[in-house]
Design a protein around this motif. Structure first.
Motif, PDB file in Angstrom:
ATOM      1  N   GLU A 179      66.658  -4.878  24.218  1.00  0.00           N
ATOM      2  CA  GLU A 179      67.130  -5.429  25.494  1.00  0.00           C
ATOM      3  C   GLU A 179      65.990  -5.650  26.477  1.00  0.00           C
ATOM      4  N   ASP A 211      74.685  -9.856  18.586  1.00  0.00           N
ATOM      5  CA  ASP A 211      74.129  -8.902  19.551  1.00  0.00           C
ATOM      6  C   ASP A 211      72.741  -9.320  20.036  1.00  0.00           C
ATOM      7  N   HIS A 257      79.508  -5.947  29.921  1.00  0.00           N
ATOM      8  CA  HIS A 257      79.696  -5.279  28.625  1.00  0.00           C
ATOM      9  C   HIS A 257      81.006  -4.496  28.593  1.00  0.00           C
ATOM     10  N   ASP A 317      76.565  -2.362  32.034  1.00  0.00           N
ATOM     11  CA  ASP A 317      76.005  -2.221  30.689  1.00  0.00           C
ATOM     12  C   ASP A 317      76.914  -1.338  29.834  1.00  0.00           C
ATOM     13  N   ARG A 318      76.600  -1.262  28.569  1.00  0.00           N
ATOM     14  CA  ARG A 318      77.476  -0.575  27.638  1.00  0.00           C
ATOM     15  C   ARG A 318      77.522   0.930  27.924  1.00  0.00           C
ATOM     16  N   ILE A 358      80.972 -12.307  22.112  1.00  0.00           N
ATOM     17  CA  ILE A 358      80.691 -12.608  23.518  1.00  0.00           C
ATOM     18  C   ILE A 358      81.618 -13.745  23.900  1.00  0.00           C
ATOM     19  N   LYS A 403      80.486  -9.201  26.822  1.00  0.00           N
ATOM     20  CA  LYS A 403      80.074  -8.906  25.447  1.00  0.00           C
ATOM     21  C   LYS A 403      80.667  -7.582  24.965  1.00  0.00           C
ATOM     22  N   TRP A 404      81.089  -7.587  23.703  1.00  0.00           N
ATOM     23  CA  TRP A 404      81.495  -6.332  23.055  1.00  0.00           C
ATOM     24  C   TRP A 404      80.792  -6.229  21.710  1.00  0.00           C
TER      25      TRP A 404
END
Ligand code: FES
Ligand code: FES
Lengths: 166, 800
Positions: free
Chosen positions: A32, B39, B48, B127-128, B212, B285-286
């Motif tokens: 990232e 990803d 996310h 974020d995730r 996504i 996104k997942w």
């Protein structure tokens, strides 16, 4: 927990300073923050080997480390091996020639594992090759052609070495 | 031939690429880390998602409290099942089979959960990491219902119903009766009663699912990047559940890190992510993590079979009665329905054998487990396990070699095309030759010697084999017969030559390891007489590719390969017509080769194809009268007569069993396969290897274990074991090429086949290894050390 830390990493020969929260995984930092997406995540459980990188000369699973733990380290990722499709590393070329990949998802980790293994053992037996990549899961190939590829790479690199000494 | 003739021939002919062992053109980008999986894509302002998943197998949802999660810093939205129900219809996929009972599979569960891992809420955050933190703050209250965690629990009298409107817990009940089974049983010299169990496992692609979604409010368009094998079907399914015009949805399948059937579905998470993007007007996104994948993606292959096998003393099998149960989990999956496994198993169970009397009852059962879907081989690994183990047991009963018993029952070469008792048309095959060849090429004699030597040393080696035939490239009539709502008969290709003479082929299938960028290019380059490097194959983007079904069921080489071939032929005809005009020759005399159009037999009378291409677009006045300037053609292909084409193979394995530990080690593995004409033997070998390794995984290691409460106990790769390089021996593959009379170039499908044979071959080898202890019927997969030790005890007990 969200306070960021500065982390210095030498990745593929370039110095980077990234600012990351302490819990950020090294693999997430590479993918990232540095956008080096060739390193993949297959399990985040330390089992599959898709996230393999070379850190200070050792194979490391980048899903099992925090980025802050890598502060000051030298890292090689798959992106460092070739400048383009015309200039593949002998291990990469052998994977093409022996059909050592299908979906490609395990491939970067597999190639790096093979490369550092061959640096330690330049003329392995098939059993040694299988042992060396036992921690890298490939779900597509059934390993037969991967073993062929690594053996072929070893033979070619040995040939080049020999050639250089003549 | 004179020298000039030979020169002319060399200049005007091109060695055929179809059939050549060409290395893959797609490889360098994967090897250099430049493959672009879902990803790897980052969109500006992307958020996310983390899902909250059910911890209960069967319960009513009595409340969902999202307050703490919603106010967590960095969280943008928390959506529950109740809210989702207003935004998207549940996934329904109905069979046309008369006994069918339907399910509604919601994007997020509301009111009720039916398996552990079912998504009940979604959290969207910066974020995730934050999304996962907040997902733990969502409080879901459940009121437990009695879980139905096995086939036995689902079918017993008084079992709780999973779906309120149903009469029982069967998605579908099938019955088939062909020939005279009762007569066969009455006249048999013996009838064996056999129970066989294949436990639940799955394809486990190394890349988990992920998607996504991005939504443009200005023009109401939705783009979904998703790791799927079936981009067009996902688009159609999304349009239905989101009630959006299909022309406003674009689905892009980028690189897909393995599928094996598992990624051939429309998933609830894809719908939820699309809804979230639409709600927030931002990219969302997942990326699935491995635990989610094991809990809630798609499971496969949980079959319980009970057979009665009537045989004669000479080893011929004269009739079979079968009772099949398949545990299909909580919901019917799109686009397959939960009828697939029972339908396939019922149809193919007699396998490559001449069995004319057959009765079968088959039940697709619903339970509180993850939904079951197709995985490489779909039902055929279980069907093959049953019939092959039956052949071995018949051999034991009549005192014949298992090889000989197979030989006496296999359909003979002079019987093709052979209509099976269930009405399948085996178009062609080499059932006998494959079995004989694998024994020669795999060195059965040598294996026997090793076995003898080992026995003298007190080691237990065993030899096993299996035969199968596999319907591939199932086409229109076959799917109509099955009662599926979508008939996956054809696939489609566009071949487009541009002004510089290079070619872009757009296909409706998707390649995620199968090497289509190479194989379709081989097919097209041959037709157009241009080098492989001049052809590029693209797929995955519904906005660019023609409609079609995708990659599954060993169909792409036949159907999209066939469509590419036909579309290329149309473009070749245009080039020929144009060249004939230019060279003042008869079109019938024009040949395309080496990048040129020639007058046959005359190397000097030719024109560069690149020049024709340039003129076709930029100098249209040169074109023959009535010819349109664009060098482009579309074709879809559905092989006549619509019954598919049958590939076949035989597998041979040598194992060593340690009776103390129950460990099984594979020492040698050999396959002889026949998939008709091979486009690229290198890729065929690779596909066989991969299938065999997955089959070995299912034979020895891989199993989803649920407890009686429906809790999944195998949620990491430390409990769900995948085969590594030291578990799989070198796999030796040899080929036969019996062409299909039904398909272009005689090609048959072969992607799945390798996965079908290993289960029965390994089980048979383990039984053989244990034979010094006594005879034992090895009837359960995977052969974990515990089960092997159980079989050692049974063998010892049987002998005593
Ligand atoms: S992702 Fe690191 S080992 Fe699997
Ligand atoms: S090539 Fe797909 S996982 Fe190895």
């Amino acid at each position: 927990m969200n306070q960021h830390h500065e982390v210095r990493l030498n990745v593929n020969g370039t110095e980077h300073t990234v600012s990351v929260p302490p819990r950020k995984l090294l693999v997430d930092c590479l993918r990232e923050d540095l956008r080096l997406t060739g390193t993949h995540v297959g399990c985040e459980q330390g089992v599959c080997g898709a996230c393999t990188i070379i850190m200070d000369g050792q194979n490391v699973r980048s899903c099992l480390m925090f980025a802050v733990q890598a502060d000051g380290a030298s890292i090689e990722t798959i992106e460092s091996l070739a400048s383009g499709p015309e200039d593949l590393h002998p291990v990469q070329q052998a994977f093409v020639d022996c059909h050592g990949l299908q979906c490609g998802f395990c491939t970067p980790g597999m190639v790096l594992a093979a490369k550092s293994f061959l640096e330690q053992n330049p003329s392995p037996t098939d059993d040694e090759i299988r042992e060396a990549i036992a921690g890298n899961i490939c779900r597509c190939t059934g390993y037969t052609f991967i073993v062929d590829a690594i053996r072929t790479a070893a033979e070619r690199m040995a040939g080049e070495e020999a050639g250089q000494h003549v | 031939m004179s020298e000039t003739q030979a020169e002319t021939q060399a200049a005007t002919q091109q060695p055929k690429l179809l059939g050549a062992r060409v290395t893959r053109v797609e490889d360098p980008r994967f090897l250099t880390g430049n493959g672009r999986y879902v990803d790897d894509i980052a969109l500006p302002g992307m958020l996310h998602v983390a899902f909250v998943r059910s911890t209960m197998a069967h319960a009513d949802i009595t409340g969902v409290n999202v307050e703490a999660a919603a106010s967590h810093p960095g969280v943008h939205a928390v959506v529950t099942g109740a809210e989702m129900a207003g935004e998207a219809k549940p996934i329904t996929c109905d069979s046309l089979v008369p006994t069918w009972q339907a399910t509604e599979y919601p994007a997020l569960a509301h009111e009720r959960v039916r398996f552990v891992g079912e998504a009940v809420a979604a959290v969207v955050a910066d974020d995730r990491y934050i999304a996962e933190d907040a997902s733990e703050l969502v409080r879901v209250e459940y009121s437990a219902r009695e879980p139905v965690a096995s086939i036995e629990a689902a079918i017993r009298d008084g079992a709780p119903r999973l779906h309120d409107s149903w009469e029982d817990n069967f998605f579908v009940k099938r019955h088939f009766n062909g020939g005279d089974v009762e007569g066969a049983m009455a006249e048999a010299d013996g009838v064996l009663e056999l129970d066989l169990v294949s436990h639940r496992h799955s394809g486990i692609p190394l890349e988990c699912r992920g998607c996504i979604a991005d939504y443009n409010r200005g023009d109401n368009t939705l783009t979904l990047w998703t790791s799927t094998q079936i981009p067009h079907l996902v688009r159609t399914g999304l349009a239905d559940v989101l009630e959006m015009p299909e022309n406003s949805i674009r689905v892009i399948a980028p690189e897909v890190g393995g599928g094996y059937g598992i990624k051939g579905h429309l998933f609830p998470e894809e719908i939820a992510v699309a809804v979230l993007a639409r709600k927030l007007g931002r990219a969302v996104k997942w990326i699935e993590d491995r635990r989610e994948h094991l809990l809630a993606c798609i499971h496969a292959r949980e079959h319980h079979h009970r057979l009665q096998v009537a045989y004669k003393q000479d080893g011929t099998v004269t009739g079979i009665k079968a009772l099949l149960y398949v545990d299909c989990g909580a919901y019917s999956v799109y686009p397959w329905t939960s009828t697939m496994d029972t339908g396939m198993a019922l149809g193919i169970l007699p396998g490559p054998y001449r069995i004319r009397n057959y009765e079968c009852e088959a039940y697709s059962v619903t339970t509180n487990k993850c939904p079951l879907g197709p995985y490489r081989g779909v039902a055929r690994p279980a069907a093959c396990f049953s019939i092959e183990r039956a052949m071995d047991e018949v051999a034991h009963a009549v005192g014949l070699d298992p090889f000989e018993v197979r030989r006496r029952n296999l359909v003979r070469d002079d019987e093709f095309p052979y209509e099976s008792v269930t009405g399948l048309i085996y178009d062609s095959g080499s059932f006998h030759e494959a079995l004989e060849k694998v024994c020669r090429d795999g060195d059965l004699e040598g294996m026997r010697r090793l076995q003898e030597e080992a026995r003298a040393e007190g080691r237990y080696l065993g030899i096993g084999f299996s035969c199968y035939t596999e319907q591939t490239a199932h086409t229109t009539n076959e799917f109509i017969k099955r009662g599926v709502p979508i008939i996956f008969g054809y696939d489609t290709a566009i071949v487009r030559m541009d002004p510089s003479g290079t070619v872009l082929v757009h296909v409706s299938t998707h390649s995620h390891g199968q090497g289509h960028e190479t194989t379709y290019a081989q097919v097209v380059a041959d037709q157009l007489g241009i080098p492989l490097e001049s052809v590029k194959v693209a797929f995955g983007d519904t906005a660019a590719t023609p409609y079609g079904h995708g990659t599954f069921a060993s169909r792409s080489a036949v159907l999209a390969g066939g469509a590419s071939l036909r579309a290329a032929q149309k473009v070749a005809e245009m080039l020929v017509r144009f060249a004939a005009e230019h060279l003042e020759a008869d079109p019938g005399d024009i040949e395309l080769a080496q990048g040129k159009a020639f007058v046959r037999g005359s190397a000097s009378r030719g024109v560069e194809i690149a020049d024709l291409a340039r003129w076709a677009y930029h100098r249209p006045e040169k074109l023959p009268d009535g010819m349109e300037p664009v060098l482009e053609a579309v074709s879809s292909y559905d092989a006549d007569p619509g019954t598919g084409t049958f590939a076949n193979a035989a597998h041979l394995v040598l194992v060593e069993v340690d009776p103390e530990t129950g460990g099984v080690k594979l020492l040698r593995y050999a396959v002889t396969e026949d998939c008709g004409r091979m486009i690229n033997p290198l890729i065929v070998d690779g596909q066989v290897h991969g299938g065999v390794a997955q089959g070995i995984g299912g034979a020895l290691l891989e199993e989803f274990v649920y407890d009686e409460n429906g809790q999944l106990l195998t949620t990491t790769f430390l409990d769900y074991l995948l085969p590594g390089a030291t578990d799989i021996p070198k796999i030796e593959v040899t080929h036969l090429e019996t062409l299909s009379p039904f398909t272009l170039e005689g090609i048959k499908g072969m992607g799945e086949g390798g996965a079908i044979g290993p289960g029965p071959a390994v089980a048979s080898a383990v039984a053989d290894a244990l034979s010094p202890f006594g005879h034992v019927f090895v009837n359960e997969l995977p052969l974990t050390p515990e089960r092997v030790r159980k079989f050692v005890q049974q063998a010892t007990g049987n002998a005593a």
